[in-house]
Design a protein around this motif. Structure first.
Motif, PDB file in Angstrom:
ATOM      1  N   VAL A 187      38.581  37.073  32.276  1.00 49.55           N
ATOM      2  CA  VAL A 187      38.954  38.218  33.417  1.00 49.55           C
ATOM      3  C   VAL A 187      40.410  38.935  32.930  1.00 49.55           C
TER       4      VAL A 187
ATOM      5  N   ASP B 230      36.465  32.207  40.446  1.00 51.10           N
ATOM      6  CA  ASP B 230      36.526  33.699  40.162  1.00 51.10           C
ATOM      7  C   ASP B 230      35.222  34.625  40.575  1.00 51.10           C
TER       8      ASP B 230
ATOM      9  N   GLU C 198      35.006  37.639  43.042  1.00 48.90           N
ATOM     10  CA  GLU C 198      35.707  38.927  42.582  1.00 48.90           C
ATOM     11  C   GLU C 198      34.920  39.279  41.330  1.00 48.90           C
TER      12      GLU C 198
ATOM     13  N   CYS D 109      46.692  41.255  32.308  1.00 53.54           N
ATOM     14  CA  CYS D 109      46.859  39.753  32.141  1.00 53.54           C
ATOM     15  C   CYS D 109      45.268  39.485  31.666  1.00 53.54           C
TER      16      CYS D 109
ATOM     17  N   ALA E 165      38.072  32.719  32.752  1.00 52.88           N
ATOM     18  CA  ALA E 165      38.000  32.570  34.079  1.00 52.88           C
ATOM     19  C   ALA E 165      37.208  31.360  34.515  1.00 52.88           C
TER      20      ALA E 165
ATOM     21  N   GLY F 232      47.299  40.990  39.939  1.00 51.51           N
ATOM     22  CA  GLY F 232      46.498  39.876  40.624  1.00 51.51           C
ATOM     23  C   GLY F 232      45.027  40.176  40.883  1.00 51.51           C
ATOM     24  N   GLN F 233      44.673  41.439  40.607  1.00 49.61           N
ATOM     25  CA  GLN F 233      43.359  41.710  40.775  1.00 49.61           C
ATOM     26  C   GLN F 233      42.477  42.088  39.696  1.00 49.61           C
ATOM     27  N   VAL F 234      41.410  41.395  39.795  1.00 52.91           N
ATOM     28  CA  VAL F 234      40.332  41.411  38.664  1.00 52.91           C
ATOM     29  C   VAL F 234      39.987  42.790  38.490  1.00 52.91           C
ATOM     30  N   ARG F 235      40.110  43.533  37.299  1.00 53.02           N
ATOM     31  CA  ARG F 235      39.472  44.959  36.981  1.00 53.02           C
ATOM     32  C   ARG F 235      38.556  44.750  35.930  1.00 53.02           C
TER      33      ARG F 235
ATOM     34  N   GLU G 206      43.248  40.754  34.673  1.00 52.94           N
ATOM     35  CA  GLU G 206      44.042  41.377  35.893  1.00 52.94           C
ATOM     36  C   GLU G 206      44.880  42.324  35.993  1.00 52.94           C
TER      37      GLU G 206
END
Length: 344
Positions: A247, A198, A201, A190, A194, A252-255, A249
């Protein structure tokens, strides 16, 4: 089929390459044999570039399958894009260096301290030759499948994983999900704009990747950079109107993240190490390019001061170097630019 086994010196690329070639009844090509002229002692004189490339291309274009061991980063697109699969090996630094020490002692009666120091610098780069940063950037630019084998595994275990990944393609009858479990999957990503919420993260992501890019991770420039990336301070920077952040994701986690300033300058572009080579960088760049172009609506260019390891990725995105390598804010950088196509 043409397969490249690559990784840091001492990670086992030659051993696995030879074992895989035997299992596939393929020819084994050692990159060192192509790069260095045969001398006593070895690894003293490099082959001329044209001779090296001719040896590799002749081998890869010959009959039957070929397994090559070593690094081909910077050898040119004709070689770098010639493989159907890439297998990337990683191993803890201390274990690699101890294996190299034992190997060199068995071969030559001693281990050259300068060589061991060079090999140990791989993980923190940038360095001349192989470095983790350069390798990860190069892997991100591959269009063929990339299989990552991490940690201390036996040759048999590594070989089994490679063969399992190859079987669907070679028609050996294994279900396709076997390869999917071994080959880096392309996660559902996704991409979104941002905002300062954010910052925590993004700060953690960037700071976790920065040491390998700094000239001196303990220097004043490094300290200033890390201070600027403290979440509260960084949130204030993110709120500035002259830039936008995006960002990537996964679950649900920022990669990954990218920052574009003045709709034309890439100020930051990072992808989590464990998520590299999975298409996240390409997705972020495409989204940032589209967003900036929609806001600009006219032709122009993007510019960036690329880290040394990211230079191959930017070249893939159409950037070209515009000057020599330099140091800016404590980072090794290559100035690059890319024309922008106006929105239709």
């Amino acid at each position: 089929m043409r397969i490249l086994i690559t990784g840091a010196s001492g990670s086992g690329t030659t051993t696995l390459g030879a074992a895989l070639a035997e299992a596939l009844s393929a020819r084994h090509l050692d990159g060192d044999d192509c790069y260095w002229l045969p001398t006593t002692p070895p690894f003293v004189h490099k082959r001329p570039v044209t001779e090296r490339l001719d040896r590799v291309l002749d081998a890869l274009s010959g009959p039957g399958s070929v397994v090559m061991s070593g690094s081909v980063v910077g050898w040119g697109a004709e070689v770098e894009d010639a493989f159907d699969w890439v297998v990337f090996l990683t191993l803890p630094t201390a274990l690699r260096i101890e294996r190299l020490r034992q190997r060199e002692t068995a071969r030559f009666g001693h281990a050259d301290p300068a060589f061991l120091a060079w090999a140990a610098a791989y993980d923190t780069g940038p360095s001349e030759g192989r470095s983790l940063a350069k390798h990860l950037a190069w892997l991100e630019a591959r269009t063929c499948p990339v299989l990552r084998l991490e940690g201390d595994q036996s040759v048999e275990a590594r070989l089994g994983q490679v063969l399992a990944a190859l079987e669907p393609r070679s028609g050996a009858g294994k279900p396709a999900q076997v390869a999917a479990a071994s080959v880096q999957s392309r996660p559902e990503v996704c991409i979104r704009l941002a905002d300062p919420t954010d910052a925590t993260e993004i700060s953690a992501l960037v700071c976790g990747l920065t040491d390998a890019l700094l000239v001196d991770p303990q220097g004043d420039d490094a300290a200033a950079f890390y201070q600027s990336m403290e979440p509260v301070a960084f949130a204030q920077v993110m709120a500035r109107s002259d830039r936008f952040y995006m960002v990537a994701e996964v679950e649900g986690q920022v990669r990954g993240m990218i920052m574009v300033k003045d709709l034309s300058y890439i100020g930051q572009f990072f992808v989590q190490a464990a998520s590299q080579c999975g298409g996240i960088g390409s997705a972020l760049w495409a989204a940032a390019l589209a967003h900036a172009q929609n806001l600009r609506g006219e032709e122009g260019e993007f510019t960036v001061y690329s880290s040394l390891g990211a230079e191959p990725v930017y070249r893939r995105f159409g950037f070209k170097a515009t000057g020599p390598t330099t140091i800016i804010g404590g980072f090794w950088c290559v100035p690059m630019s890319r024309p922008v196509i106006a929105a239709a």
